[in-house]
Design an enzyme around this catalytic site. Structure first.
Site, PDB file in Angstrom:
ATOM      1  N   SER A 125      -9.330   1.766   2.918  1.00 55.76           N
ATOM      2  CA  SER A 125      -8.524   2.605   2.063  1.00 55.76           C
ATOM      3  C   SER A 125      -7.487   1.815   1.292  1.00 55.76           C
ATOM      4  O   SER A 125      -6.913   2.291   0.309  1.00 55.76           O
ATOM      5  CB  SER A 125      -7.816   3.670   2.910  1.00 55.76           C
ATOM      6  OG  SER A 125      -6.935   3.080   3.851  1.00 55.76           O
ATOM      7  N   LYS A 160       0.853  -1.191   0.000  1.00 58.07           N
ATOM      8  CA  LYS A 160       0.000   0.000   0.000  1.00 58.07           C
ATOM      9  C   LYS A 160       0.889   1.241   0.000  1.00 58.07           C
ATOM     10  O   LYS A 160       1.874   1.306   0.747  1.00 58.07           O
ATOM     11  CB  LYS A 160      -0.909  -0.025   1.233  1.00 58.07           C
ATOM     12  CG  LYS A 160      -1.924   1.109   1.303  1.00 58.07           C
ATOM     13  CD  LYS A 160      -2.812   0.937   2.544  1.00 58.07           C
ATOM     14  CE  LYS A 160      -3.859   2.032   2.651  1.00 58.07           C
ATOM     15  NZ  LYS A 160      -4.728   1.840   3.837  1.00 58.07           N
ATOM     16  N   SER A 197      -9.732  -0.646   7.125  1.00 51.02           N
ATOM     17  CA  SER A 197      -9.144  -0.665   5.785  1.00 51.02           C
ATOM     18  C   SER A 197      -8.425  -1.950   5.438  1.00 51.02           C
ATOM     19  O   SER A 197      -8.088  -2.180   4.276  1.00 51.02           O
ATOM     20  CB  SER A 197      -8.166   0.507   5.637  1.00 51.02           C
ATOM     21  OG  SER A 197      -8.819   1.736   5.858  1.00 51.02           O
TER      22      SER A 197
END
Length: 593
Positions: A155, A81, A179
């Site tokens: 996210s 990420k 997330s």
């Protein structure tokens, strides 16, 4: 050496490691296929820094200095990420003007690379990890891995989609409000959120530093456990790090289920509700005592995350950047962040809320002392268009069953249960106290075993049933699992059922096409039984799939070994006149082995 065309669409640590140890495939071949797949999926906005040999090659070269026997992740590709640092590669946190190039890896990334893992790229995310939908990014809305018009969840948007689309064996996300769990459920993956502090957050762009947690997305529990074993280390350079032992999975004495009616929402709300009830029946069958509890306690805690002064921590970390760079922040992200500057969020209110939370924690500690609490991971999902129209409400509802977790210092794992609808996955989350990660992993393992047994039985039933909404398709060539055209079946929402064989009435030819393809011809004499695969394709997409099949191949009736007939790939006879007869091999795979 195994052909890279045989690489399965869903990568796993176990499959890759097995084939590496047998010298049947190389990490270089794996990375080449991943790069190709990422280019095919470029429109899905999975990556901010996509897979590229320019930065991957040094990690491949370094494998020569790492003993595969001692390195549990040797050659295993993983995605990161883009709020987690990879040395020498831009960290954007989903904001181009925030971009910087770190000189060091984040601690968790460092541990993974030392264990032989290969970083393949930085994934898209809701900007500054503020969101649960995967649409709040100037790098584009990340598409759901199974149904493109739906949200990916956030996210950690690109990280789960990269795994689900065969571009990584596992991926790193972060989880402050859900997330690392919501996007796992929406893409039919496992999402493991360890206890706060178990994994170092050094080298992670903070969202709420006191609540942030690095997480892993994978196809199965075993892969998540392997990653956990590698990265779970106390970090004396990280103020939030804790000395927490590696958990040994075991079952809890009790399961707690929500007594109050749950909220389901979105275009598949009714299907999600039905999926939850089915999940509850499966959970009951495990034979573990069940207690129905008042879930308002957890709902009340969840509201504290964004509706109280805790939101000010996000503003404390990012407020100066937002103020000093007008226009750089995604509009909805800026609105959320600036809510943390609310003048009503006074220091006295913060302490009052902290004291209230302390009481909630005491109640939960008593409630879950020997138990696991189970809820849907999310109460529904949305199309990307629906989120665009109502970005705040849709995002808020996605966190209804996740926002309480880190405030209460719980560990959690989201696991896939039976899909809510065609290509609409449904996930369930197990929560436990920080010191009982063993409970959630024990239940997750039990769930995985039961799901495998149920899936096997369901496959048998599917093959024998007459399903008017789908077509059973016999595949004998490049569309088989791990071969170059498998992705076309997934793009048309087809699912693999099982391996099978034709009746002993067929001949197979190697056609002089580019690339070579098998031509299957039925004959009443000197025939062979050919190994095939059976896939189930929705009727609504079957027509478009057939329309893309090039001559001389076509779809017709294929007779199976048991005498039944299904739709399948066959060939126009003229194309086999000068083609090589490979019937004696019994399978297209034998030719390319």
């Amino acid at each position: 050496m195994i052909s890279p065309l045989k690489m399965p669409y869903e990568l796993s640590i176990q499959w890759l490691r097995t084939h590496y140890l047998k010298n049947k495939i190389t990490p270089q071949e794996v990375i080449d296929v991943i790069i190709q797949r990422s280019k095919q999926d470029e429109h899905m906005n999975i990556w901010i820094t996509p897979p590229d040999l320019a930065f991957i090659q040094p990690y491949l070269d370094n494998l020569t200095d790492i003993n595969i026997e001692q390195a549990p992740l040797w050659g295993i590709p993983f995605a990161i990420k883009d709020n987690i640092d990879l040395a020498g590669i831009s960290t954007t946190a989903g904001c181009p003007d925030y971009t910087f190039i770190p000189s060091q890896h984040a601690t968790v990334v460092k541990h993974l690379i030392e264990a032989g893992a290969i970083p393949v790229g930085k994934t898209n995310l809701d900007q500054f990890a503020t969101g649960l939908v995967g649409t709040r990014s100037p790098y584009g809305e990340t598409h759901n891995a199974l149904k493109g018009e739906m949200i990916s969840g956030g996210s950690s948007a690109g990280s789960p989609v990269a795994v689900a689309r065969g571009q990584a064996a596992f991926s790193l996300g972060t989880d402050t409000a859900g997330s690392g769990r919501v996007p796992a459920a929406l893409n039919r993956l496992v999402g493991f959120k360890p206890s706060l502090g178990a994994w170092s957050t050094k080298g992670v762009v903070p969202a709420c530093a006191s609540l942030d947690c690095v997480t892993v997305f994978s196809h199965n529990i075993e892969d998540a456990k392997i990653v956990d074993h590698v990265v779970r280390k106390y970090d004396d350079q990280n103020a939030w790090s804790k000395e927490l032992p590696i958990p040994s999975p075991k079952l809890p004495k009790k399961i707690c289920l929500p007594k109050s009616p749950l909220h389901f929402f979105g275009p598949y709300g009714n299907q999600y509700k039905a999926a939850w009830y089915k999940s509850v029946e499966q959970i009951k069958s495990w034979g573990i005592p069940i207690e129905w509890i008042d879930n308002h306690l957890f709902s009340n805690v969840a509201k504290l995350l964004y509706e109280g002064p805790f939101i000010a921590e996000r503003w404390a970390d990012l407020g100066s950047f937002v103020d000093n760079h007008p226009g750089s922040t995604f509009p909805v992200t800026e609105k959320v962040l600036k809510s943390g500057a609310n003048e009503n969020f006074t220091a006295s209110l913060l302490f009052d809320t902290m004291h209230k939370l302390k009481q909630y924690k005491l109640q939960v500690k008593k409630l879950l002392s020997d138990s696991v609490f189970i809820t849907p991971t999310a109460g529904g999902t949305w199309t990307r268009e629906q989120v665009r129209k109502e970005p705040i409400r849709t995002n808020s509802e996605m966190g209804e069953y996740t926002n309480h977790c880190n405030l209460l210092d719980l560990c959690a794992i989201s696991v896939p249960f039976e899909d809510a609808d065609q290509d609409i996955p449904f996930g369930v989350t197990f929560f436990a106290l920080s010191e009982h990660e063993d409970f959630i992993l024990g239940l997750a393992e039990k769930c995985q075993v039961n799901s495998t047994e149920m899936e096997s039985q369901a496959n048998i039933e599917l093959v024998s049933s007459n399903d008017s909404d789908s077509v059973l398709l016999a595949v004998c060539g490049l569309h088989m699992q791990g071969l170059s055209l498998e992705h076309e079946l997934h793009e048309h929402r087809a699912t693999f059922i099982r391996e099978a064989e034709t009746a002993k009435k067929y001949r197979m030819f190697k056609l002089s096409t580019n690339p070579p393809k098998p031509g299957l011809i039925k004959t009443e004499k000197e025939g062979s039984s050919i190994k095939i695969e059976l896939w189930k394709c929705p009727s609504v997409t079957f027509g478009s799939f057939v329309a893309n099949i090039p001559s001389p191949l076509c779809i017709g009736k294929v007779e199976l070994k048991d005498g039944s007939e299904v739709q399948g790939f066959i060939c126009e006879p003229y194309a086999t006149e000068y083609a090589e007869d490979i019937s004696n091999l019994g399978s297209w795979r034998e030719l390319i082995r």
